[in-house]
Enzyme design. Structure first.
Site, PDB file in Angstrom:
ATOM      1  N   HIS A 327      -9.134   3.296  -4.941  1.00 18.43           N
ATOM      2  CA  HIS A 327     -10.014   3.002  -6.079  1.00 18.43           C
ATOM      3  C   HIS A 327      -9.339   2.065  -7.078  1.00 18.43           C
ATOM      4  CE1 HIS A 327      -7.939   5.578  -9.069  1.00 18.43           C
ATOM      5  NE2 HIS A 327      -7.784   6.453  -8.077  1.00 18.43           N
ATOM      6  N   CYS A 345      -4.078   9.377  -4.781  1.00 17.11           N
ATOM      7  CA  CYS A 345      -4.943   8.264  -4.394  1.00 17.11           C
ATOM      8  C   CYS A 345      -4.140   6.980  -4.214  1.00 17.11           C
ATOM      9  CB  CYS A 345      -6.022   8.039  -5.457  1.00 17.11           C
ATOM     10  SG  CYS A 345      -7.279   9.336  -5.515  1.00 17.11           S
TER      11      CYS A 345
END
EC number: 2.3.2.-
Length: 403
Positions: A327, A345
């Site tokens: 992201h 992440c």
């Protein structure tokens, strides 16, 4: 066909009897002529007895727990069926089909659970047959959701998902109700992630262009523990281009390839270099793609008072059920390519996050390597390829899990 042969036998027998009578008349042995006549008469009686057979019904009178997904069939043993009716306890007549030759009758609609049906069949020879039976009465029923969606184009790492609405006790029965058809043919197999979630995957990544059809015919199937299938389901999909990303903590970069050709290499920041937050190594399958979403640390047990967060992010592409995404992280651009800052992440710039999300599709592969983390669990939901084929191919239908 048997009656037809019997008639031919009767004619032949009569013809031979005539020859015998003629021959015996020449010799004057009348007692022999009487025996031949008796034999002919006996053959005719046998043929008549053979003709007078009632229709045959595929279920027996008094049968219980009959599978409602199976067709009921009535066969003529004579010259054909003149009338067949099948009604339930409310008087509703079941739709049916009669074969072109009039000798076979078949139900043309699915029967219901917990029903009593009565069949009355009459043959053209006047013989009749009747049977009453009841279908299964489930304690509960369940549906099954399939993925990917019908008519979708997916990546070479896409596995087929079957999510049942309630836990399945008889895993083998559930598997037996499912058919996976591929063109060209590939080697593949089932594996259960838990009692409600089943997967099917090939031994190796799919070849681009492969066509896949999935049929889950669970209606009428006893799935164990009193639970039966409620509704059949099906899907189909096509394997698209091979798109694979390789995220390497040794270089703090992620390279994206399409059909073997390098498209882009971008700097990244992985999960912090701790046993708790390091990004797991292994093979990930791309899942959902969200142009924007809220990331909330409480979803994986990190409270706000413990340094948690609730942050809106752009271009979040799912890599795991456990909350790992590629992201946009504009706040960590300075760290990207240099050191790790996230809670697991893969952080990239906003421009790279948008490009990545547009370049990949569901079922594409991301390989993470050289982090200090362990390997993504094969039971994660998007980590299927981390279960070795040597284990997967054995299956686990004979097991049950605690969840």
């Amino acid at each position: 066909m048997r009656v037809f042969r019997g008639r031919r036998g009767a004619v032949a027998g009569s013809f031979l009897a005539v020859l015998a009578i003629g021959s015996l008349a020449l010799t004057g042995c009348t007692i022999e002529r009487s025996d031949a006549q008796e034999q002919s008469s006996q053959q005719s009686t046998e043929v008549e007895a053979e003709e007078a057979q009632a229709p045959v019904i595929s279920v027996d009178d008094g049968d219980e727990d009959v599978d409602p997904s199976e067709s009921v069939i009535v066969k003529s043993m004579g010259d054909g069926l003149s009338k067949v009716t099948m009604t339930n306890e409310e008087g509703y007549e079941v739709e049916s089909e009669l074969s072109d030759d009039g000798r076979s009758w078949t139900t043309a609609e699915t029967l219901g659970y917990n029903r009593t049906y009565t069949i009355k069949a009459t043959d053209k020879n006047g013989e009749t047959a009747t049977a009453s039976f009841s279908t299964a009465t489930p304690a509960a029923t369940t549906n099954v959701a399939l993925s990917p969606l019908a008519d979708s184009v997916v990546g070479v790492g896409q596995t087929i998902g079957f999510r049942f609405g309630s836990p399945v006790k008889d895993r083998k029965a559930a598997q037996d109700a499912i058919t996976v058809t591929t063109s060209p043919k590939v080697e593949g197999g089932f594996y259960w992630l838990n009692n409600s979630e089943l997967r099917w995957r090939p031994a190796e990544y799919w070849e681009p262009g492969t066509e896949v059809t999935v049929e889950a015919d669970i209606y009428g199937k006893d799935l164990g523990g009193g639970v039966w299938g409620e509704t059949d389901n099906a899907t189909n999909f096509t394997i698209g281009d091979k798109v694979e990303a390789v995220a390497d903590d040794a270089t703090k970069t992620m390279s994206v390839y399409k059909n073997g050709e390098l498209l882009r290499t971008m700097p990244v920041s992985f999960g912090r270099d701790t046993s708790e937050w390091a990004t797991p190594n292994g093979t990930y399958i791309i899942g959902d793609r969200n142009e924007s979403m809220i990331m909330d640390s409480t979803t994986f047990g990190l409270g706000y008072e413990e340094g948690g967060y609730r942050t809106p992010v752009k271009y979040a592409t799912q890599m795991s059920y456990s909350g790992i995404y590629v992201h946009a992280a504009p706040w960590s651009v300075g760290a990207q390519g240099s050191y790790n800052t996230s809670h697991g992440c893969i952080n990239v710039s906003t421009e790279n996050a948008q490009w990545f999300q547009e370049a990949v599709k569901r079922g594409d592969i991301v390989t993470v390597k050289n982090t200090i983390g362990e390997t993504l669990s094969g039971y994660d939901g998007l980590g299927d390829w981390n279960i070795p084929w040597s284990e997967w191919s054995k299956g686990n239908a004979d097991q049950t899990s605690a969840w």
